[in-house]
Write an enzyme that holds these catalytic residues in place. Structure first.
Site, PDB file in Angstrom:
ATOM      1  N   GLU A   5       0.853  -1.198   0.000  1.00  0.00           N
ATOM      2  CA  GLU A   5       0.000   0.000   0.000  1.00  0.00           C
ATOM      3  C   GLU A   5       0.882   1.239   0.000  1.00  0.00           C
ATOM      4  OE1 GLU A   5      -2.974   0.105   3.089  1.00  0.00           O
ATOM      5  OE2 GLU A   5      -3.674   2.096   2.485  1.00  0.00           O
ATOM      6  N   ASN A  35      -6.671   1.577   2.606  1.00  0.00           N
ATOM      7  CA  ASN A  35      -7.389   2.839   2.768  1.00  0.00           C
ATOM      8  C   ASN A  35      -6.943   3.871   1.737  1.00  0.00           C
ATOM      9  OD1 ASN A  35      -8.581   1.631   4.988  1.00  0.00           O
ATOM     10  ND2 ASN A  35      -7.252   2.612   6.482  1.00  0.00           N
ATOM     11  N   GLU A  53     -12.574  -1.877   2.188  1.00  0.00           N
ATOM     12  CA  GLU A  53     -13.198  -1.661   3.519  1.00  0.00           C
ATOM     13  C   GLU A  53     -14.236  -0.542   3.503  1.00  0.00           C
ATOM     14  OE1 GLU A  53     -10.201  -1.296   6.608  1.00  0.00           O
ATOM     15  OE2 GLU A  53      -9.669  -3.401   6.399  1.00  0.00           O
ATOM     16  N   TYR A 111      -6.890  -8.695  11.770  1.00  0.00           N
ATOM     17  CA  TYR A 111      -5.596  -8.428  12.413  1.00  0.00           C
ATOM     18  C   TYR A 111      -5.696  -8.868  13.864  1.00  0.00           C
ATOM     19  CZ  TYR A 111      -4.539  -5.487   8.365  1.00  0.00           C
ATOM     20  OH  TYR A 111      -4.301  -5.027   7.086  1.00  0.00           O
ATOM     21  N   GLU A 148      -6.434  -9.187   3.649  1.00  0.00           N
ATOM     22  CA  GLU A 148      -5.612  -8.529   4.679  1.00  0.00           C
ATOM     23  C   GLU A 148      -5.640  -9.411   5.911  1.00  0.00           C
ATOM     24  OE1 GLU A 148      -6.041  -4.344   5.552  1.00  0.00           O
ATOM     25  OE2 GLU A 148      -6.638  -3.919   3.484  1.00  0.00           O
ATOM     26  N   GLN A 201       1.351  -6.222   5.716  1.00  0.00           N
ATOM     27  CA  GLN A 201       1.730  -5.876   4.361  1.00  0.00           C
ATOM     28  C   GLN A 201       3.103  -6.483   4.068  1.00  0.00           C
ATOM     29  OE1 GLN A 201       1.001  -1.714   3.471  1.00  0.00           O
ATOM     30  NE2 GLN A 201      -1.049  -1.802   4.350  1.00  0.00           N
TER      31      GLN A 201
HETATM   32  O1  AHR Z   1      -3.116  -2.639   6.278  1.00  0.00           O
HETATM   33  C1  AHR Z   1      -3.352  -1.413   6.920  1.00  0.00           C
HETATM   34  C2  AHR Z   1      -4.791  -0.929   6.749  1.00  0.00           C
HETATM   35  O2  AHR Z   1      -5.638  -1.826   7.414  1.00  0.00           O
HETATM   36  C3  AHR Z   1      -5.327  -0.908   5.340  1.00  0.00           C
HETATM   37  O3  AHR Z   1      -5.034   0.268   4.675  1.00  0.00           O
HETATM   38  C4  AHR Z   1      -6.813  -1.012   5.560  1.00  0.00           C
HETATM   39  O4  AHR Z   1      -7.461  -1.623   4.496  1.00  0.00           O
HETATM   40  C5  AHR Z   1      -6.940  -1.773   6.860  1.00  0.00           C
HETATM   41  O5  AHR Z   1      -7.784  -1.156   7.749  1.00  0.00           O
END
Ligand code: AHR
Length: 501
Positions: free
Chosen positions: A27, A72, A173, A244, A292, A351
């Site tokens: 990103e 994002n 998202e 996450y 993600e 990432q």
């Molecule tokens: O990976 C970091 C952020 O986490 C990304 O930009 C978003 O899609 C998610 O909330």
């Protein structure tokens, strides 16, 4: 003494090992692109400004598909800003990360970077501030061979051959109030459905990912997936999942069992997608793109106020430094993705470089592997053939967050073409080593090719710029095979791979 048993049956096949499970994510965020994979003044930089020492580690990591450019970020992105002569590219405000976007890297450079790393580009379109028109333009620019305004522009910009991008994310998202252009499920579902149908008029074989929830804790989780799919089902191929995990309040036991939440997440989204399928009497199945997933100490980042006033270029954001425990959880999440790869047919570790990443860089200096690099790279290298669902008999422990959890978790892969296979295991026990007996009799295993373990007396040990190899893999000397059984001892809080032939 055996603490747990794992039985591998030849016909207990989940799915072929899909390379896209080993995808990653780049990103325009912090130092992922700028001062990460791109640093034109670095001694190893190539003509595009990409660090070749980073390229080498990305190859070693074995990531397959790479999602780009957000996240994002994509919800405010104008892709046209990133093509053409660099000196003419506009500098813009990136609202998602409160940073300066210089557009030095755009789709042409990133496609060349993917070719260098041997990875497949998975492109996201902006459905936050833009819509069908911009998505179609980007598709024509990247994929149409020639003789149209945008395909000829690509050729003029140095890439006569189309990139033939197969997987496309329809925004990012859009359920999150933090998202630029955040929408209701109905509004987003309609927009995604219209965008997808139009893109498929260009190429019906595109593989399109509609946004699911940004997490299973979202208040709209479940309803979001249902409504969005009701509007878009026939035009899309995947629904996304994002998750996450982090250790909270010193509760290591619950953190080590994070994969139970991932299991629940996958099961819920599969049921919801299949509910819509049957409701619409559709023949087609929508699969999951877990695009993600990672460990992310989000609570700490929220409190740190690292997103500052002003619009800095390549600020240090989300630079988590990972421990042994984090790597064990990451290895376990990958085990879970493989176990569910009949429906999770694509995934992206979020990432890749510097930003919650397995690879770290220092400007003008070194590149090194975080602890989490090892289970990912080793699983990507050893998982071949088909995924086998193991029968696991393990003692359990009680977690505050996830209830009862097995102490040992595992998955296996087997390649019948050459009779090789691999078992991936975690020991979630924080106190004791656990010896596991693995029944490989149906697979005809007679020798161990390699056995590697990630563990440390200090479960919070990390690799840093100053101590880059504090945590690495070690050969597991306990692994042996005899009369159809592999036996291996797993240290407390550890991840292990045993490859056999
Ligand atoms: O990976 C970091 C952020 O986490 C990304 O930009 C978003 O899609 C998610 O909330």
């Amino acid at each position: 003494m055996t603490d747990a048993t794992v039985s591998l049956r030849r016909n207990a096949t989940v799915a072929p090992v899909r390379r896209r499970i080993f995808g990653s994510f780049v990103e325009h965020l912090g130092r992922c692109v700028y001062d990460g994979l791109y640093e034109p003044t670095h001694p190893t930089a190539n003509e595009d400004g990409f660090r070749m020492d980073v390229v080498e580690l990305v190859r070693e990591l074995g990531s397959s598909t790479i999602r780009y450019p957000g996240g994002n970020f994509v919800s405010g992105y104008r892709w046209e800003d990133g093509v053409g002569p660099r000196e003419n590219r506009p500098r813009r405000l990136d609202l998602a990360w409160h940073s300066l976007e210089t557009n030095e890297v755009g789709v042409d450079e990133f496609a060349r970077w993917c070719a260098l790393t041997g990875s497949e580009l998975m492109m996201a379109v902006n459905l936050g501030t833009r819509g069908v028109d911009a998505a179609l333009d980007l598709l024509e620019y990247t994929n149409h061979p020639s003789d149209t305004y945008l395909s000829d522009l690509r050729a003029k910009n140095g890439s006569p051959e189309p990139y033939d991008i197969r997987m496309w994310c329809l925004g990012n998202e859009m359920d999150g109030p933090w998202q630029v252009g955040h929408m209701s499920a109905h509004d987003y579902g309609k927009l995604a459905g219209r965008t997808a149908s139009a893109m498929k008029m260009v190429d019906p074989d595109l593989e399109l990912v509609v946004c699911g929830s940004s997490g299973s804790a979202m208040p709209t989780f479940g309803d979001w997936e249902r409504i969005v799919l009701e509007h878009s089902y026939e035009s899309v191929d995947f629904i996304s999942c994002h998750a996450y995990y982090q250790e909270r309040g010193g509760d290591l036991g619950s953190f080590l069992a994070s994969s139970l939440d991932m299991e629940y997440f996958i099961a819920t989204v599969v049921s919801t997608a299949d509910h819509v399928k049957h409701k619409l009497r559709s023949d087609k199945t929508v699969n999951l793109s877990f695009d993600e997933w990672n460990i992310w100490y989000l609570d700490e980042h929220r409190e740190s106020g690292e997103i500052k006033e002003g619009w800095p270029y390549a600020p240090r954001l989300l630079e988590d430094v990972y421990s042994v425990a984090d790597a064990v959880v990451l290895g376990n999440l990958l085990i879970t993705l493989l176990k569910n790869s009949d429906r999770v047919t694509s995934a992206s570790l979020a990432q890749l470089v510097n930003v919650i990443a397995p690879i770290m860089t220092e400007p003008g200096g070194d590149v090194w592997r975080q602890t989490t690099f090892y289970p990912f790279a080793t699983t990507s290298r050893l998982a071949q053939g088909v995924v086998l669902r193991p029968e696991i008999d393990s003692p359990t422990y009680t977690t505050k967050v996830h209830g009862e959890a097995a102490l040992v978790d595992s998955v296996a892969t087997f390649d019948a073409s050459d009779g090789t296979g691999a078992v991936f295991l975690v020991n979630r026990d924080t106190e004791q080593a656990r010896t596991v007996r693995i029944d490989v009799s149906e697979l005809g295993a007679t020798s161990i090719r390699e056995a590697l373990t990630l563990a440390d007396d200090d479960v919070y040990a990390k690799n840093t710029l100053q101590d880059q190899n504090r945590v690495t893999l070690h050969p597991n000397e306990t692994a042996s095979v005899s009369e159809g059984f592999v036996t291996v001892t797993l240290p407390p809080v550890s991840w292990t791979a045993v490859a056999f032939a």
